[in-house]
Design a protein around this motif. Structure first.
Motif, PDB file in Angstrom:
ATOM      1  N   THR A 181      -1.219   5.172   2.724  1.00 52.06           N
ATOM      2  CA  THR A 181      -0.926   6.334   1.565  1.00 52.06           C
ATOM      3  C   THR A 181       0.059   6.079   0.879  1.00 52.06           C
ATOM      4  O   THR A 181       0.064   6.575  -0.323  1.00 52.06           O
ATOM      5  CB  THR A 181      -0.833   7.490   2.574  1.00 52.06           C
ATOM      6  N   ILE A 182       1.160   5.289   1.242  1.00 52.89           N
ATOM      7  CA  ILE A 182       2.326   5.344   0.501  1.00 52.89           C
ATOM      8  C   ILE A 182       2.156   4.437  -0.596  1.00 52.89           C
ATOM      9  O   ILE A 182       2.315   4.686  -1.674  1.00 52.89           O
ATOM     10  CB  ILE A 182       3.356   4.764   1.462  1.00 52.89           C
ATOM     11  N   GLU A 183       1.176   3.280  -0.505  1.00 50.66           N
ATOM     12  CA  GLU A 183       1.002   2.257  -1.237  1.00 50.66           C
ATOM     13  C   GLU A 183       0.212   2.840  -2.495  1.00 50.66           C
ATOM     14  O   GLU A 183       0.135   2.647  -3.803  1.00 50.66           O
ATOM     15  CB  GLU A 183       0.433   0.958  -0.856  1.00 50.66           C
ATOM     16  N   GLU A 184      -0.930   3.716  -2.147  1.00 51.41           N
ATOM     17  CA  GLU A 184      -1.758   4.354  -3.073  1.00 51.41           C
ATOM     18  C   GLU A 184      -0.838   5.361  -3.925  1.00 51.41           C
ATOM     19  O   GLU A 184      -1.161   5.280  -5.170  1.00 51.41           O
ATOM     20  CB  GLU A 184      -2.881   5.193  -2.286  1.00 51.41           C
ATOM     21  N   LEU A 185      -0.026   6.007  -3.270  1.00 45.71           N
ATOM     22  CA  LEU A 185       0.723   7.042  -3.948  1.00 45.71           C
ATOM     23  C   LEU A 185       1.571   6.464  -4.974  1.00 45.71           C
ATOM     24  O   LEU A 185       1.804   6.521  -6.317  1.00 45.71           O
ATOM     25  CB  LEU A 185       1.449   7.751  -3.229  1.00 45.71           C
TER      26      LEU A 185
END
Length: 206
Positions: free
Chosen positions: A76-80
């Motif tokens: 999730t962090i990398e997508e954001l």
């Protein structure tokens, strides 16, 4: 009064680059399964340490997700993070050309509030930036406007006097801060108005 040097110090977003891509906050909010208004509040409230190089991207996005009471995971962090970088990736071609054209009559530098990983991505996509006389990204210099330290960095790094600079930013609070340390300042609205200001500011004969 004319100074020994003429350095035009540009802000990036809202001047040479465009503001955040429309719909980006909504897209990131949906990825977090959060209301856009709540996400936007968290996004900006957690931002200052990230902009100033006091937090990594992972630490910033962890803070945002925890603000929203959402679970934290690396995917999730990398997508954001990637969506966020893309949302700030657009430039104004006319202003890019104008900034480059000034190098025949003045030194041209950049002072931008931008996280370190965003700066790396922006430089990779816009290699012309490396032709400028100095680049000061807040995430790299560990100081973000309107902190006086951000402006002092440029003065020291360029071995100049504050009065040698004309600082151009679309936010009045940042221009006020630049003036407070002795720089000249202009609140940017459009290219033509800026060109007239710079033409007047430059010493005669440059």
């Amino acid at each position: 009064m004319p100074t020994d040097r003429s350095i035009v110090l540009f802000d990036l977003f809202g001047v040479i680059a465009r503001h955040q891509r429309p719909g980006a906050l909504e897209k990131m909010a949906a990825r977090c399964h959060a209301p856009t208004e709540a996400f936007t509040t968290a996004y900006w409230a957690c931002r200052p340490p990230y902009d100033a190089g006091q937090q990594s991207a992972s630490e910033y996005w962890t803070a945002v997700l925890r603000w929203l009471s959402r679970s934290v995971d690396a995917n999730t962090i990398e997508e954001l993070r990637l969506t966020d970088i893309d949302s700030w990736s657009r430039v104004d071609g006319r202003m890019v050309a104008y900034a480059q054209s000034l190098r025949g009559v003045a030194e041209v530098a950049l002072l931008s509030n931008i996280p370190s990983d965003h700066a790396d991505a922006f430089l990779a996509a816009q290699p012309w930036l490396r032709t400028l006389d100095h680049l000061a990204f807040s995430g790299k210099i560990k100081a973000a406007k309107p902190d006086p330290a951000a402006f002092h960095h440029c003065v020291v790094a360029m071995r100049a006097a504050p009065t040698d600079f004309l600082f151009v930013d679309d936010r009045e609070e940042n221009v006020r801060a630049a003036r407070a340390v002795g720089m000249n300042g202009h609140v940017f609205t459009d290219r033509d108005e800026l060109a007239a200001v710079i033409d007047t500011w430059l010493p005669t004969g440059r």
